[in-house]
Design a protein around this motif. Structure first.
Motif, PDB file in Angstrom:
ATOM      1  N   PRO A  84      -0.594   0.500 -27.080  1.00  0.00           N
ATOM      2  CA  PRO A  84       0.367   0.297 -25.999  1.00  0.00           C
ATOM      3  C   PRO A  84       0.410   1.472 -25.029  1.00  0.00           C
ATOM      4  O   PRO A  84       0.413   1.294 -23.819  1.00  0.00           O
ATOM      5  N   ARG A  87      -2.441   1.396 -22.729  1.00  0.00           N
ATOM      6  CA  ARG A  87      -2.325   0.322 -21.746  1.00  0.00           C
ATOM      7  C   ARG A  87      -1.382   0.732 -20.617  1.00  0.00           C
ATOM      8  O   ARG A  87      -1.650   0.512 -19.436  1.00  0.00           O
ATOM      9  N   ILE A  88      -0.261   1.358 -21.010  1.00  0.00           N
ATOM     10  CA  ILE A  88       0.704   1.808 -20.012  1.00  0.00           C
ATOM     11  C   ILE A  88       0.042   2.802 -19.066  1.00  0.00           C
ATOM     12  O   ILE A  88       0.179   2.726 -17.850  1.00  0.00           O
ATOM     13  N   LEU A  91      -2.258   1.005 -16.659  1.00  0.00           N
ATOM     14  CA  LEU A  91      -1.537   0.222 -15.660  1.00  0.00           C
ATOM     15  C   LEU A  91      -0.864   1.126 -14.638  1.00  0.00           C
ATOM     16  O   LEU A  91      -0.882   0.858 -13.439  1.00  0.00           O
ATOM     17  N   TYR A 181       3.930   3.344 -30.528  1.00  0.00           N
ATOM     18  CA  TYR A 181       4.655   2.205 -31.057  1.00  0.00           C
ATOM     19  C   TYR A 181       5.258   2.446 -32.440  1.00  0.00           C
ATOM     20  O   TYR A 181       6.411   2.121 -32.698  1.00  0.00           O
TER      21      TYR A 181
ATOM     22  N   PRO B 102       5.687  -8.434 -30.779  1.00  0.00           N
ATOM     23  CA  PRO B 102       6.611  -7.473 -30.162  1.00  0.00           C
ATOM     24  C   PRO B 102       5.875  -6.592 -29.176  1.00  0.00           C
ATOM     25  O   PRO B 102       4.685  -6.408 -29.270  1.00  0.00           O
ATOM     26  N   PHE B 103       6.623  -6.048 -28.223  1.00  0.00           N
ATOM     27  CA  PHE B 103       6.002  -5.180 -27.232  1.00  0.00           C
ATOM     28  C   PHE B 103       6.896  -3.977 -27.015  1.00  0.00           C
ATOM     29  O   PHE B 103       8.073  -3.994 -27.378  1.00  0.00           O
ATOM     30  N   LEU B 104       6.320  -2.932 -26.438  1.00  0.00           N
ATOM     31  CA  LEU B 104       7.110  -1.768 -26.084  1.00  0.00           C
ATOM     32  C   LEU B 104       7.785  -2.032 -24.747  1.00  0.00           C
ATOM     33  O   LEU B 104       7.151  -2.509 -23.818  1.00  0.00           O
ATOM     34  N   GLU B 107       5.871  -0.739 -21.968  1.00  0.00           N
ATOM     35  CA  GLU B 107       4.722  -1.518 -21.508  1.00  0.00           C
ATOM     36  C   GLU B 107       5.184  -2.638 -20.585  1.00  0.00           C
ATOM     37  O   GLU B 107       4.562  -2.905 -19.553  1.00  0.00           O
TER      38      GLU B 107
END
Lengths: 223, 223
Positions: A84, A87-88, A91, A181, B102-104, B107
DNA sequence: AGCTCCGCAATGCTGCCGCAACCCTTGTGG
DNA sequence: CCACAAGGGTTGCGGCAGCATTGCGGAGCT
């Protein structure tokens, strides 16, 4: 439609090119960032597919480089770096989407379509603040060329603040910069880092100060 | 910035609302598709977060329904249905992004920013007024490049006014920009914010003034 | 073992912000 | 031109959420 594919795994690249071809998309392929820069100078692409780990560097560094030339071509990052946090990072560097390997060609196509429906923006990368120079890739800090060694977490906080110096950094952004996470946090650990970091920055005469913006986040200012 | 959250897990919805609030985003929340349709008819949202499995049906069916009314509000699908095939389905139905649970939170925020970057009509990346530059996504304001830190609510009021500078902004629009409909207000809190904001803008030499239009709302003018 | 890192929690402090009281401004009717 | 009402402006207060600081102890490293 023409896209640029920046990818160093030959087998995957060929499979992708073939699959894209069947969808009526022409793909230029390169394995090197340096070539990619040159290709974007000479061509107009509708989108760019970008691998992260490339022989001549981190793929993400290509994004600000491209944006700096005024192009806002949509970019989809394809990578095995699929945490995650990563990915952040991708982005927020200005990528329009981020897809973890392995993936289905059909999902890539769908995301490509989604991204092409609209168009993007610009960003940058590089850090000096006050008397400090920070190298976020090598995780090092110097004050007036003197190395300053900081605990890892404090360094991450510092880098995140310095990257956007003179601007507020959301508290949650900082948390994301320091924790992944699995590392849930239940206390004011971030505040503690800030507090200790402040003390060290004063001791080192770093020439910056960290201010709080209540309810929002923190802000690094040069003095 | 205002978004619509369509989600039936109360706990998640509350956590999301709180997190979004800290990013200066006001979220209206509903658990039912039927309500969602009604809400989008009456309000303008900058984005929509959509769950798939809802008490009164499949969330995805909401997308074509919304598009049919001519709205191209960005939609991010949030769901536990996270198989590639399902993601493709969602994206091709017109969703702008698809995020598995689930996601942060962070994110989600990053993807929200990425999606909003592509819709220039609704959200300018930067708002300029007088000597100010406002970045509503990162909650920052500068006057002549000098950061000005404002309390969160005052910042929301300011952004709402600046976004429509030289035009009258209805009192109710301002209230909507700052409070969601669960946060009832019983006093002249908005007036108080305006008053304090005016003082700060003068102190900072922001080069704008906030005028009142009696019985209607407020108006920001450059000086 | 001795060191640092770092999460945790207790403590005290700051300042946001809702509230309401009071004053000022504008508009209307006589 | 005055009286009155209604809306808006300003300000102090208090509750409380969020922040700063620091000691403690566990974990990891040398």
């Amino acid at each position: 439609m023409r896209i640029l594919l920046i990818e160093d795994e030959r087998e995957l690249a060929e499979a992708l090119s073939a699959a894209l071809g069947k969808h009526g998309i022409v793909a230029d392929h390169t394995m090197h960032l340096a070539d990619a820069v040159e290709l974007t100078r000479q061509n107009i692409y509708d989108a760019i597919l970008l691998d992260r780990r490339l022989p001549d560097g981190e793929g993400l560094s290509f994004i600000p480089e491209l944006r700096r030339t005024g192009k806002d071509t949509p970019i989809i990052v394809l990578t095995a770096h699929n945490e995650p946090k990563e990915r952040i990072e991708g982005l927020d560097l200005g990528a329009d989407d981020y897809l973890g390997k392995p993936f289905l060609i059909e999902e890539l196509m769908a995301r490509l379509r989604a991204v092409l429906r609209r168009s993007p923006e610009l960003t940058e990368l590089k850090i000096t603040a006050g008397r400090m120079v920070i190298d976020p890739l090598h995780l090092s800090v110097t004050v007036d060329a003197v190395p300053l060694d900081l605990p890892r977490r404090e360094l991450l906080v510092l880098a995140a603040l310095a990257r956007r110096r003179e601007k507020t950094v959301l508290r949650s952004t900082l948390e994301a910069a320091v924790y992944n996470y699995e590392e849930e946090i239940q206390s004011n650990a971030l505040d503690a880092h800030i507090s200790r970091l402040r003390k060290r920055l004063i001791d080192a005469g770093a020439g910056v100060a960290i201010h709080n913006i209540r309810g929002v986040g923190y802000l690094m200012k040069e003095e």
